[in-house]
Design an enzyme around this catalytic site. Sequence first.
Site, PDB file in Angstrom:
ATOM      1  N   ASP A  25      40.351  28.735  39.985  1.00 51.51           N
ATOM      2  CA  ASP A  25      39.450  29.785  39.482  1.00 51.51           C
ATOM      3  C   ASP A  25      38.315  30.031  40.473  1.00 51.51           C
ATOM      4  O   ASP A  25      37.906  29.128  41.206  1.00 51.51           O
ATOM      5  CB  ASP A  25      38.894  29.365  38.114  1.00 51.51           C
ATOM      6  CG  ASP A  25      38.283  30.534  37.362  1.00 51.51           C
ATOM      7  OD1 ASP A  25      38.584  31.705  37.716  1.00 51.51           O
ATOM      8  OD2 ASP A  25      37.496  30.290  36.436  1.00 51.51           O
ATOM      9  N   HIS A  42      41.372  36.830  46.379  1.00 48.02           N
ATOM     10  CA  HIS A  42      42.743  36.412  46.045  1.00 48.02           C
ATOM     11  C   HIS A  42      43.550  36.127  47.315  1.00 48.02           C
ATOM     12  O   HIS A  42      44.356  35.186  47.348  1.00 48.02           O
ATOM     13  CB  HIS A  42      43.440  37.482  45.203  1.00 48.02           C
ATOM     14  CG  HIS A  42      42.799  37.694  43.861  1.00 48.02           C
ATOM     15  ND1 HIS A  42      42.429  36.655  43.039  1.00 48.02           N
ATOM     16  CD2 HIS A  42      42.455  38.828  43.194  1.00 48.02           C
ATOM     17  CE1 HIS A  42      41.882  37.142  41.922  1.00 48.02           C
ATOM     18  NE2 HIS A  42      41.887  38.464  42.001  1.00 48.02           N
ATOM     19  N   LEU A 136      57.521  16.943  47.432  1.00 49.42           N
ATOM     20  CA  LEU A 136      56.522  17.406  46.457  1.00 49.42           C
ATOM     21  C   LEU A 136      57.165  18.457  45.568  1.00 49.42           C
ATOM     22  O   LEU A 136      57.881  19.329  46.065  1.00 49.42           O
ATOM     23  CB  LEU A 136      55.326  18.036  47.189  1.00 49.42           C
ATOM     24  CG  LEU A 136      54.256  18.675  46.297  1.00 49.42           C
ATOM     25  CD1 LEU A 136      53.241  17.623  45.847  1.00 49.42           C
ATOM     26  CD2 LEU A 136      53.511  19.800  47.004  1.00 49.42           C
TER      27      LEU A 136
HETATM   28  C1  IPE Z   1      42.474  31.064  34.353  1.00 47.76           C
HETATM   29  O1  IPE Z   1      41.478  31.746  35.038  1.00 47.76           O
HETATM   30  C2  IPE Z   1      43.802  31.515  34.790  1.00 47.76           C
HETATM   31  C3  IPE Z   1      44.121  31.297  36.198  1.00 47.76           C
HETATM   32  C4  IPE Z   1      43.444  30.630  37.073  1.00 47.76           C
HETATM   33  C5  IPE Z   1      45.360  31.874  36.591  1.00 47.76           C
HETATM   34  P1  IPE Z   1      40.671  32.944  34.361  1.00 47.76           P
HETATM   35  O2  IPE Z   1      39.583  33.275  35.294  1.00 47.76           O
HETATM   36  O3  IPE Z   1      41.574  34.037  33.964  1.00 47.76           O
HETATM   37  O4  IPE Z   1      40.102  32.221  33.054  1.00 47.76           O
HETATM   38  P2  IPE Z   1      39.071  32.712  31.957  1.00 47.76           P
HETATM   39  O5  IPE Z   1      39.671  33.873  31.273  1.00 47.76           O
HETATM   40  O6  IPE Z   1      37.792  33.062  32.660  1.00 47.76           O
HETATM   41  O7  IPE Z   1      38.886  31.531  31.060  1.00 47.76           O
HETATM   42  C1  IPE Z   2      41.311  32.991  39.737  1.00 45.79           C
HETATM   43  O1  IPE Z   2      40.171  33.620  40.188  1.00 45.79           O
HETATM   44  C2  IPE Z   2      42.558  33.766  40.069  1.00 45.79           C
HETATM   45  C3  IPE Z   2      43.235  34.349  38.902  1.00 45.79           C
HETATM   46  C4  IPE Z   2      42.873  34.238  37.662  1.00 45.79           C
HETATM   47  C5  IPE Z   2      44.420  35.116  39.179  1.00 45.79           C
HETATM   48  P1  IPE Z   2      39.458  34.743  39.337  1.00 45.79           P
HETATM   49  O2  IPE Z   2      40.035  36.057  39.725  1.00 45.79           O
HETATM   50  O3  IPE Z   2      39.490  34.425  37.898  1.00 45.79           O
HETATM   51  O4  IPE Z   2      37.984  34.627  39.887  1.00 45.79           O
HETATM   52  P2  IPE Z   2      36.641  34.758  39.065  1.00 45.79           P
HETATM   53  O5  IPE Z   2      36.713  33.782  37.939  1.00 45.79           O
HETATM   54  O6  IPE Z   2      36.569  36.170  38.603  1.00 45.79           O
HETATM   55  O7  IPE Z   2      35.579  34.413  40.048  1.00 45.79           O
HETATM   56 MG    MG Z   3      38.222  33.428  36.645  1.00 47.78          MG
END
Ligand code: IPE
Ligand code: IPE
Ligand code: MG
Length: 252
Positions: A25, A42, A136
């Site tokens: 995240d 990303h 792995l």
């Molecule tokens: C959780 O991240 C899902 C992934 C990392 C794929 P999100 O950024 O979507 O989570 P929430 O919604 O903030 O909890």
């Molecule tokens: C995690 O990073 C990647 C996915 C959920 C696909 P985020 O896109 O949720 O990044 P933040 O949480 O907005 O910073």
């Molecule tokens: Mg996120």
Amino acid sequence: MSQTSSTLQIPETPLVPNHVAVIMDGNGRWATARYLPRVTGHVKGVDAVRTAVRACIERGIRYLTLFAFSSENWRRPADEVSTLMRLFSTALEREVSKMHANGIRVKVVGDLTRFDPRLQEQIRDAEEKTRDNQVLTLTICANYGGRWDMLQAMNRMVAEHPGREAYSEADLMPYLAMAHAPEPDLFIRTGGEQRISNFLLWQLAYTELYFTDTYWPDFDGAVLDEAIASYQKRERRFGRTSAQLVDIRKAS
Ligand code: IPE
Ligand code: IPE
Ligand code: MG
């Protein structure tokens, strides 16, 4: 070693975690902090996956499970969703041969039926090509949700064994999406949030949880080592008392 249940048997607690599960995240915030578009975060996140895989192999970790796209992430703007799909497809295209050469077994779990047929085919090919690799096991959770997993497992179990009065934990386990892996020893969430976000709800029953403020694109071996160091300080009691563990250590 697969289909372990920490609520049925007491698993071994290896010094280096055997299975690490990660919520990757913070990609968006990493980019926003640099006045860059979220998609750049990303893209950097894919680089961090490569770093994480290498770091796990170097440390002798046997299973790495990454949450790449949740069943709730469809709620994001359509252009972000399509960028994420494109990145997933490109990463498979570029990385699978290299992963195969490095002995990595690739698994993708989640409701894949919602993906483009070409991406579904790429996933099948990657799994097929790498299926016998031993170094792995890299599991990518894509359109995955813990509740989806439990429900699909229950539905398949009941369809194959209809009419029983009751089903056991052991009956259900082979149908869960992570049946190919032991339960995670260590869970890591980057990006500062302290929640599970519908990740491996069943499998995390006894996993040690570690949260770091580091955004996923900055994840590296040093962050992994901090998480492992924290894990090594934990006492994994699995329901027993501390004194019981001391006795077991003395006896061995
Ligand atoms: C959780 O991240 C899902 C992934 C990392 C794929 P999100 O950024 O979507 O989570 P929430 O919604 O903030 O909890
Ligand atoms: C995690 O990073 C990647 C996915 C959920 C696909 P985020 O896109 O949720 O990044 P933040 O949480 O907005 O910073
Ligand atoms: Mg996120």
